[in-house]
Every structure is written in structure tokens, then in C-alpha cells.
Motif scaffolding. Sequence first.
Motif, PDB file in Angstrom:
ATOM      1  N   THR A 105       1.094  -1.112   0.345  1.00 34.18           N
ATOM      2  CA  THR A 105       0.064   0.133  -0.095  1.00 34.18           C
ATOM      3  C   THR A 105       0.740   1.179   0.102  1.00 34.18           C
ATOM      4  N   THR A 106       0.716   2.410  -0.692  1.00 35.48           N
ATOM      5  CA  THR A 106       1.214   3.481  -0.946  1.00 35.48           C
ATOM      6  C   THR A 106      -0.048   4.773  -0.963  1.00 35.48           C
ATOM      7  N   GLU A 107       1.213   5.911  -0.386  1.00 34.48           N
ATOM      8  CA  GLU A 107       0.152   7.026  -0.380  1.00 34.48           C
ATOM      9  C   GLU A 107      -1.116   7.073  -2.311  1.00 34.48           C
ATOM     10  N   ARG A 108      -0.581   6.444  -3.180  1.00 35.02           N
ATOM     11  CA  ARG A 108      -0.938   6.828  -4.135  1.00 35.02           C
ATOM     12  C   ARG A 108      -1.809   5.529  -4.718  1.00 35.02           C
ATOM     13  N   THR A 109      -1.752   4.162  -4.016  1.00 35.67           N
ATOM     14  CA  THR A 109      -2.226   3.567  -4.251  1.00 35.67           C
ATOM     15  C   THR A 109      -2.657   2.422  -2.496  1.00 35.67           C
ATOM     16  N   ALA A 110      -4.058   3.757  -1.929  1.00 31.75           N
ATOM     17  CA  ALA A 110      -3.959   3.455  -1.075  1.00 31.75           C
ATOM     18  C   ALA A 110      -5.490   2.551  -0.430  1.00 31.75           C
ATOM     19  N   LEU A 111      -4.370   1.785   0.778  1.00 28.76           N
ATOM     20  CA  LEU A 111      -5.404   0.571   0.961  1.00 28.76           C
ATOM     21  C   LEU A 111      -5.323   0.591   2.234  1.00 28.76           C
ATOM     22  N   LEU A 112      -6.451  -0.557   2.504  1.00 29.45           N
ATOM     23  CA  LEU A 112      -6.222   0.069   4.325  1.00 29.45           C
ATOM     24  C   LEU A 112      -5.635  -0.983   5.152  1.00 29.45           C
ATOM     25  N   HIS A 113      -4.676  -1.794   4.250  1.00 29.48           N
ATOM     26  CA  HIS A 113      -4.092  -2.447   5.756  1.00 29.48           C
ATOM     27  C   HIS A 113      -2.959  -2.341   5.591  1.00 29.48           C
ATOM     28  N   ASP A 114      -2.060  -2.708   6.881  1.00 26.42           N
ATOM     29  CA  ASP A 114      -0.733  -2.243   6.919  1.00 26.42           C
ATOM     30  C   ASP A 114      -0.014  -1.947   6.494  1.00 26.42           C
ATOM     31  N   PRO A 115       1.295  -0.983   6.414  1.00 25.16           N
ATOM     32  CA  PRO A 115       2.265  -0.780   4.893  1.00 25.16           C
ATOM     33  C   PRO A 115       2.774  -2.701   5.518  1.00 25.16           C
ATOM     34  N   LEU A 116       3.819  -2.709   4.577  1.00 26.33           N
ATOM     35  CA  LEU A 116       5.172  -3.957   5.013  1.00 26.33           C
ATOM     36  C   LEU A 116       5.289  -3.343   6.140  1.00 26.33           C
ATOM     37  N   PRO A 117       6.259  -4.426   6.601  1.00 23.34           N
ATOM     38  CA  PRO A 117       7.586  -4.119   7.969  1.00 23.34           C
ATOM     39  C   PRO A 117       8.356  -4.112   7.084  1.00 23.34           C
ATOM     40  N   GLU A 118       9.165  -3.052   8.032  1.00 26.09           N
ATOM     41  CA  GLU A 118      10.879  -2.207   7.598  1.00 26.09           C
ATOM     42  C   GLU A 118      11.421  -3.528   7.922  1.00 26.09           C
ATOM     43  N   ARG A 119      12.739  -3.634   7.263  1.00 27.00           N
ATOM     44  CA  ARG A 119      13.287  -4.551   7.280  1.00 27.00           C
ATOM     45  C   ARG A 119      14.864  -4.525   5.848  1.00 27.00           C
ATOM     46  N   THR A 120      16.003  -4.496   6.816  1.00 25.25           N
ATOM     47  CA  THR A 120      17.396  -3.807   6.262  1.00 25.25           C
ATOM     48  C   THR A 120      18.314  -4.983   5.894  1.00 25.25           C
ATOM     49  N   TRP A 121      18.186  -4.817   4.915  1.00 24.43           N
ATOM     50  CA  TRP A 121      19.426  -5.825   3.632  1.00 24.43           C
ATOM     51  C   TRP A 121      21.324  -4.903   3.608  1.00 24.43           C
ATOM     52  N   ILE A 122      21.792  -6.167   3.978  1.00 26.26           N
ATOM     53  CA  ILE A 122      23.274  -5.155   3.275  1.00 26.26           C
ATOM     54  C   ILE A 122      23.969  -6.177   2.827  1.00 26.26           C
ATOM     55  N   TYR A 123      24.380  -5.875   1.341  1.00 27.53           N
ATOM     56  CA  TYR A 123      24.676  -7.254   0.527  1.00 27.53           C
ATOM     57  C   TYR A 123      26.600  -6.418   0.541  1.00 27.53           C
ATOM     58  N   GLU A 124      26.968  -7.731   0.619  1.00 27.87           N
ATOM     59  CA  GLU A 124      28.339  -7.066   0.810  1.00 27.87           C
ATOM     60  C   GLU A 124      29.176  -7.750  -0.482  1.00 27.87           C
ATOM     61  N   LEU A 125      30.085  -7.230  -0.967  1.00 28.97           N
ATOM     62  CA  LEU A 125      30.387  -6.661  -2.133  1.00 28.97           C
ATOM     63  C   LEU A 125      32.288  -8.001  -2.078  1.00 28.97           C
ATOM     64  N   ASP A 126      32.220  -8.934  -3.285  1.00 33.13           N
ATOM     65  CA  ASP A 126      33.341  -8.789  -3.024  1.00 33.13           C
ATOM     66  C   ASP A 126      34.006  -8.826  -4.569  1.00 33.13           C
ATOM     67  N   ARG A 127      34.978  -7.785  -4.501  1.00 36.82           N
ATOM     68  CA  ARG A 127      35.178  -7.135  -5.887  1.00 36.82           C
ATOM     69  C   ARG A 127      36.152  -7.965  -6.160  1.00 36.82           C
ATOM     70  N   ALA A 128      37.163  -8.804  -5.665  1.00 39.70           N
ATOM     71  CA  ALA A 128      37.655  -9.926  -6.939  1.00 39.70           C
ATOM     72  C   ALA A 128      36.623 -10.675  -7.766  1.00 39.70           C
ATOM     73  N   ARG A 129      35.615 -11.274  -7.370  1.00 43.20           N
ATOM     74  CA  ARG A 129      34.597 -12.424  -8.044  1.00 43.20           C
ATOM     75  C   ARG A 129      33.518 -11.267  -8.220  1.00 43.20           C
ATOM     76  N   GLY A 130      33.407  -9.819  -8.307  1.00 43.66           N
ATOM     77  CA  GLY A 130      32.523 -10.048  -9.059  1.00 43.66           C
ATOM     78  C   GLY A 130      31.264  -9.486  -8.702  1.00 43.66           C
ATOM     79  N   VAL A 131      30.960 -10.049  -6.890  1.00 48.20           N
ATOM     80  CA  VAL A 131      29.440 -10.143  -6.831  1.00 48.20           C
ATOM     81  C   VAL A 131      29.391  -9.365  -5.557  1.00 48.20           C
TER      82      VAL A 131
END
Length: 332
Positions: A105-131
Motif C-alpha cells: 500500500t502506498t500514498e497513491r495506491t491507498a488501501l486499508l491494510h498496514d504497510p509492510l514491515p520495515e527490514r534492511t538488507w546489507i549486501y557485501e561486495l566481493d570485488r575480486a569475484r564481482g559479486v
Amino acid sequence: MDVVEYRPTRDQYVWTFGGVAPSHRITPGTLLRLWTEDAFSGRLTSTSDRPSAVLNMAEVNPQTGPFFVEGAEPGDTLALHFVDLTPARDWGASSTIPFFGALSTTERTALLHDPLPERTWIYELDRARGVVRFAAQSVDLELELPCNPMLGTVGVAPAGREVRSSLVPDLFGGNMDTPEMKPGVTCYLGVNVEGALFSVGDGHYRQGEGESCGTAVEGAMDVTLIVELIKDTPTVWPRIESDTHYTVVGSARPLEDAWRASQIGMIAWLGELYGMDRLDAYQLLTQISESPLANVVDTNYSAVTKIAKNLLPAGSAYGGMHAHLRDTARTI
């Protein structure tokens, strides 16, 4: 070749296209070596961070620039060739943000349900392998994904003294969020004001088409690009040329209007390249075009129309500007 290096301090970021004094005045042919901050302004650094607690939503998507290009006038086209995009940190961040994202749900697509839970992901970069490494938080699962650096935001000042948020994509470019904006391509943007006043930012270490949850693997980026100017040649919708494809980006809501804009833009480009009328271009486009999504989360959505060059006769877009800039980049 003039070379300008610029690493903005926090108080030098800009947050809009238009309405901002230039950081530099440069001449066509200049090589820029820039640093761009991530879309979170560097504030998401741990999986324990929650966007609602650490982000200032008035300071997301910081831009580096704007750059005043000497001689640029309305009716010209700016050519930006991205020589190199290199992650400036060894990690990137992504997150679910309340009232943001294609499947929430967003401010432009307004629905009655609560927003999704907040969650943060950290992606570690392996420069040598390019991933970059995805680590799930609900199960024991880790994946290595190719690091594919791109810029989410490339744009010029809009016409008519408009000032637009750096979160917005439109005719002037802006926050298009297309993975097509990658190293080795040339982006063409129509000039709307004297000097063009272009800025770049919003580095992504990788992003899927559509940017579904609203955030890619967001990361600071070292950017090397060459700036050129094509006089007396207008460009309506942003165009991207690589060694293998012609691409047009259209931005609007609803999504089908963004797609229509990119299709119309490609029909116009085919006409310029090969002299065919609109109906011939329309027919050819129908049989050979690809239509990946760029973003379905921003204030305007962005859709892409691209055509493989190997399906077409040899062409010379903008007098062979891409080939010229590519060859110039090889000498750096």
C-alpha cells in the motif's frame, strides 16, 4: 582533454533538477571523475537500521552536480558517455520502506491494510569475484549475485523554470532507475535551459527490472564520464545507445503511458536513423522491440523500449557520437 574531479561534501548534495546553482562550469569534451552518495545518504548501514528511524525523507537520492555545460542551449542534445562505474564502498543496502514499493500500500495506491514491515538488507561486495551477497533473514540462505553497477538518476534541468525532485523521472531524465544506464553507454538528453545543468546519482550495485520493492542494492559510486554537446538537435525522451542496442526511456503514470512514450520515442529515432515514415517504423518496432521495465515505484513509472543493432542496417545516431565517445574513452 579537460579533467574535473569532484567529491561533494554533505552540504553540497543537491536534491532537485532545476532551481540549483551549478557546482561547476565545464566545456564539451570534459572528462568528469565524480563520487556519488547512495540514495539513503549513507544512513542505512546495518540490518538493525529501520528507515523510519534513520532516514530524512527530504534528503534521499542526493545528486552530484549540477554541471553547467558551456554553449548548451534549448534545442540541443547533451551526450553523456559513462566510461566507468565503480562501487565506492564494499557494501550496499536495500530496504522495505513504509508506503513505498510496487507491492505495498502506498500514498497513491491507498488501501486499508498496514504497510509492510520495515527490514534492511546489507549486501557485501566481493570485488575480486564481482559479486554481491544476498543473505535472507527468514531462512538460512545466501546467494552470490553478479555486481552490475548502474546509475538510477541521470538528468538535466526541466523546461519552464520547473524544479523537480530527484525522486522523479520525466522528459528531463531524472530517477529513471533503468539497468540500461551502465558502463559503456551514451545517454542523450534534450537541453531545456542554458547550460543544461545536469546531475547524476543514485548508484546501484545491481537492480532487477522494475525495482519492485523500491530500493535496489543502493551504494556510493565512483563515476567517470565524458560530456559532449550536439548542437541544434533536439531530443524529446531520454535515449541510451550502447554498442549493441538503441534504447528509449519513457516515464509517466499509468505504466502503459510510460511504455507508449518509450515506443513513440523509438519510432521517432528509427525515422531519424533510416528515413522511414511512422507506419513503417511502427511495423518494424512491433516485430523487433524489447520492453523491459525500469521502475514501477517512483512518482512516475519508467518503461524502456530497446532494439538490438544487429537486427538493423548500420546506423549513425547523432553523427556517430557514441562510437566517437567510446573510442575517446579507450584512450583514457
